[in-house]
Scaffold this active site. Structure first.
Site, PDB file in Angstrom:
ATOM      1  N   GLU A   1       0.831  -1.207   0.000  1.00  0.00           N
ATOM      2  CA  GLU A   1       0.000   0.000   0.000  1.00  0.00           C
ATOM      3  C   GLU A   1       0.860   1.249   0.000  1.00  0.00           C
ATOM      4  O   GLU A   1       1.895   1.299   0.664  1.00  0.00           O
ATOM      5  CB  GLU A   1      -0.910   0.018   1.232  1.00  0.00           C
ATOM      6  CG  GLU A   1      -2.031  -0.994   1.137  1.00  0.00           C
ATOM      7  CD  GLU A   1      -2.980  -0.896   2.326  1.00  0.00           C
ATOM      8  OE1 GLU A   1      -3.690   0.117   2.441  1.00  0.00           O
ATOM      9  OE2 GLU A   1      -3.001  -1.835   3.133  1.00  0.00           O
TER      10      GLU A   1
ATOM     11  N   CYS B   1       3.646   8.352   0.975  1.00  0.00           N
ATOM     12  CA  CYS B   1       3.942   7.465   2.102  1.00  0.00           C
ATOM     13  C   CYS B   1       4.054   6.042   1.532  1.00  0.00           C
ATOM     14  O   CYS B   1       3.104   5.547   0.927  1.00  0.00           O
ATOM     15  CB  CYS B   1       2.789   7.599   3.084  1.00  0.00           C
ATOM     16  SG  CYS B   1       2.827   6.463   4.454  1.00  0.00           S
TER      17      CYS B   1
ATOM     18  N   CYS C   1       4.014  -6.388   9.263  1.00  0.00           N
ATOM     19  CA  CYS C   1       5.130  -6.002  10.130  1.00  0.00           C
ATOM     20  C   CYS C   1       5.159  -6.971  11.297  1.00  0.00           C
ATOM     21  O   CYS C   1       4.112  -7.364  11.810  1.00  0.00           O
ATOM     22  CB  CYS C   1       4.961  -4.576  10.639  1.00  0.00           C
ATOM     23  SG  CYS C   1       6.319  -4.032  11.714  1.00  0.00           S
TER      24      CYS C   1
ATOM     25  N   CYS D   1       3.362  -3.397  17.403  1.00  0.00           N
ATOM     26  CA  CYS D   1       2.975  -2.263  18.252  1.00  0.00           C
ATOM     27  C   CYS D   1       1.449  -2.351  18.441  1.00  0.00           C
ATOM     28  O   CYS D   1       0.710  -2.578  17.480  1.00  0.00           O
ATOM     29  CB  CYS D   1       3.374  -0.944  17.601  1.00  0.00           C
ATOM     30  SG  CYS D   1       5.147  -0.854  17.271  1.00  0.00           S
TER      31      CYS D   1
ATOM     32  N   CYS E   1      -1.199  -0.284  16.179  1.00  0.00           N
ATOM     33  CA  CYS E   1      -0.977  -0.178  14.732  1.00  0.00           C
ATOM     34  C   CYS E   1      -1.625  -1.358  14.005  1.00  0.00           C
ATOM     35  O   CYS E   1      -1.369  -2.515  14.334  1.00  0.00           O
ATOM     36  CB  CYS E   1       0.526  -0.142  14.469  1.00  0.00           C
ATOM     37  SG  CYS E   1       0.975  -0.324  12.728  1.00  0.00           S
TER      38      CYS E   1
ATOM     39  N   CYS F   1      -1.950   7.076   8.833  1.00  0.00           N
ATOM     40  CA  CYS F   1      -0.824   6.407   9.470  1.00  0.00           C
ATOM     41  C   CYS F   1      -1.318   5.312  10.409  1.00  0.00           C
ATOM     42  O   CYS F   1      -2.205   5.542  11.223  1.00  0.00           O
ATOM     43  CB  CYS F   1      -0.027   7.416  10.293  1.00  0.00           C
ATOM     44  SG  CYS F   1       1.543   7.807   9.571  1.00  0.00           S
TER      45      CYS F   1
HETATM   46  N1  SAH Z   1       7.532   0.950  11.284  1.00  0.00           N
HETATM   47  C1  SAH Z   1       7.845   2.314  11.147  1.00  0.00           C
HETATM   48  C2  SAH Z   1       7.182   3.015   9.986  1.00  0.00           C
HETATM   49  C3  SAH Z   1       5.741   2.653   9.694  1.00  0.00           C
HETATM   50  S1  SAH Z   1       4.576   3.190  10.887  1.00  0.00           S
HETATM   51  C4  SAH Z   1       7.547   3.041  12.452  1.00  0.00           C
HETATM   52  O1  SAH Z   1       6.904   2.469  13.314  1.00  0.00           O
HETATM   53  O2  SAH Z   1       8.010   4.161  12.594  1.00  0.00           O
HETATM   54  C5  SAH Z   1       4.482   4.924  10.527  1.00  0.00           C
HETATM   55  C6  SAH Z   1       4.026   5.793  11.699  1.00  0.00           C
HETATM   56  O3  SAH Z   1       2.652   5.549  12.007  1.00  0.00           O
HETATM   57  C7  SAH Z   1       4.804   5.525  12.971  1.00  0.00           C
HETATM   58  O4  SAH Z   1       5.189   6.732  13.574  1.00  0.00           O
HETATM   59  C8  SAH Z   1       3.783   4.788  13.795  1.00  0.00           C
HETATM   60  O5  SAH Z   1       4.055   4.865  15.153  1.00  0.00           O
HETATM   61  C9  SAH Z   1       2.512   5.493  13.406  1.00  0.00           C
HETATM   62  N2  SAH Z   1       1.289   4.766  13.738  1.00  0.00           N
HETATM   63  C10 SAH Z   1       1.117   3.443  13.840  1.00  0.00           C
HETATM   64  N3  SAH Z   1      -0.155   3.142  14.156  1.00  0.00           N
HETATM   65  C11 SAH Z   1      -0.817   4.317  14.255  1.00  0.00           C
HETATM   66  C12 SAH Z   1      -2.167   4.666  14.524  1.00  0.00           C
HETATM   67  N4  SAH Z   1      -3.073   3.737  14.740  1.00  0.00           N
HETATM   68  N5  SAH Z   1      -2.494   5.974  14.546  1.00  0.00           N
HETATM   69  C13 SAH Z   1      -1.567   6.939  14.290  1.00  0.00           C
HETATM   70  N6  SAH Z   1      -0.281   6.665  14.006  1.00  0.00           N
HETATM   71  C14 SAH Z   1       0.101   5.367  13.990  1.00  0.00           C
HETATM   72 FE1  SF4 Z   2       5.463  -2.104  12.657  1.00  0.00          FE
HETATM   73 FE2  SF4 Z   2       3.295  -0.605  12.987  1.00  0.00          FE
HETATM   74 FE3  SF4 Z   2       5.093  -0.806  14.968  1.00  0.00          FE
HETATM   75 FE4  SF4 Z   2       5.715   0.582  12.716  1.00  0.00          FE
HETATM   76  S1  SF4 Z   2       4.114   1.079  14.222  1.00  0.00           S
HETATM   77  S2  SF4 Z   2       6.982  -0.959  13.802  1.00  0.00           S
HETATM   78  S3  SF4 Z   2       4.595  -0.656  11.195  1.00  0.00           S
HETATM   79  S4  SF4 Z   2       3.838  -2.479  14.161  1.00  0.00           S
END
Ligand code: SAH
Ligand code: SF4
Length: 346
Positions: A85, A98, A105, A109, A112, A332
């Site tokens: 995506e 983006c 992944c 987290c 996410c 995001c």
């Molecule tokens: N894995 C990398 C890049 C992809 S995530 C990282 O974690 O940085 C890109 C951004 O989206 C990161 O800053 C992440 O913390 C944020 N993100 C993830 N889930 C989110 C959510 N549900 N709402 C807002 N931001 C989120």
């Molecule tokens: Fe992976 Fe989502 Fe955590 Fe970024 S925020 S490291 S994409 S699980």
């Protein structure tokens, strides 16, 4: 699959053609990308039809737009079923893309959607670069109303942890910078904090920007949201970020997803301010985008404003980011398609 070949090896695909054809093809793939092989107007018809099926390393399975056509999400599908995506966000003076570095992944987290659905596979360098080429071609050939016709920024903030796919991401950066001619300064790698790979990136020759997804300013809270913090705690992360800042002379960005009652109180703000001051980092606040499986809720506007106020009163620069494309699950943390299942739900 033209993008899956090294740009320097394109000649090998065209062995019965004169040499300059490889340069022409390289130009169409990397320097003035086009949406269709038919648009490669200086290549002979026969060659175009021979290459036709292998232009992109994926099919465009879905294209959605929102925000008065200024946000566009593409779901690309690779032949093995992996979903890729990318989201293009247009503004009056810039266009930000983006991109994804992995399908899924592994880092889990809690808040996410990509993490909630697990890891599928790494993306190849060509699959990463092709997202950029596709968006460039789209902006040039179709465009967005009132938006520049070239990408101004590329952020690795789609699916996946770029530094967990280091070598392929590195090669994609090389191609963007050295072959496509995109300025390294317009590219930002976002990481959850993989310390050894931050150091490796610091030693690379390009002034790529670094964003660190911090979300919590003490180890206990951070580990509960971002499990990899157990392996790379905040103090180590801060040291690596410091090293990056020194090596590149570029300010680091700290990403902080605001979650109601979780990480949006004054104490976290004060601790974050101390970290940001030490790193001379800029802080980006973004309200949580709700995902299907997360229990966390977005912070209220009142809490976000108060949090930003505490940071600013400690002389930290802060941006409160808007949430683009929430209605098409393009914001995001919302990217989450799994193989063969566009909704990502069972
Ligand atoms: N894995 C990398 C890049 C992809 S995530 C990282 O974690 O940085 C890109 C951004 O989206 C990161 O800053 C992440 O913390 C944020 N993100 C993830 N889930 C989110 C959510 N549900 N709402 C807002 N931001 C989120
Ligand atoms: Fe992976 Fe989502 Fe955590 Fe970024 S925020 S490291 S994409 S699980």
């Amino acid at each position: 699959m033209l993008y899956l070949h090294e740009p320097e090896d394109l000649g090998g695909l065209l062995d019965d053609e004169p040499r300059f054809r490889a340069d022409q093809l390289g130009d169409w793939l990397y320097r003035t990308p086009v949406l269709s092989i038919e648009d490669m107007t200086n290549l002979p018809e026969a060659l175009r039809s021979k290459l036709a099926s292998g232009h992109w390393p994926f099919d465009v399975e879905m294209e959605q737009s929102s925000d008065q056509s200024r946000t566009r999400k593409w779901l690309f599908r690779s032949p093995d079923g992996a979903a890729i995506e990318a989201v293009l966000m247009g503004y009056p003076n810039r266009a930000t893309l983006c991109i994804s570095s992995q399908a899924g992944c592994a880092l889990g987290c809690t808040f996410c959607a990509t993490g909630q659905f697990g890891f599928e596979r790494h993306l190849e360098p060509g699959e990463i670069v092709a997202q950029v080429a596709y968006a460039q071609a789209f902006l040039r050939q179709i465009g967005m109303p009132g938006v520049p016709d070239r990408l101004s920024n590329i952020v690795f903030m789609g699916m996946g942890e770029p530094l967990a796919n280091y070598d392929r991401v590195r090669e994609s950066l090389r191609r963007m910078i050295e072959v496509m001619g995109i300025s390294a300064r317009s590219i930002t790698v976002s990481t959850v904090g993989m310390v050894p790979q931050i150091r490796r990136l610091a030693a690379e020759p390009w002034q790529v920007g670094l964003a660190i997804s911090l979300h919590a300013a003490d180890d206990e809270l951070r580990t509960s949201l971002v499990p990899i913090n157990k392996r790379y705690p905040i103090a180590d992360l801060e040291e690596a970020a410091q090293e990056y800042f020194r090596a590149k002379g570029r300010r680091i960005t700290i990403e902080w997803t605001m979650m109601d009652g979780v990480n949006d109180d004054d104490e976290q703000a004060r601790k974050l301010a101390a970290i940001a001051r030490r790193l001379q980092a800029h802080v980006n606040l973004i309200a949580l985008n709700p995902t299907p499986l997360s229990e966390e809720r977005p912070s209220t506007q009142l809490h976000i404003d108060e949090f930003a106020r505490v940071l600013r009163s400690s002389r930290v620069t802060v941006t409160v980011r808007d949430t683009r494309g929430q209605d098409i699950d393009a914001a995001c943390g919302q990217l989450r398609v799994i193989a063969g299942n566009p909704s990502g739900l069972g």
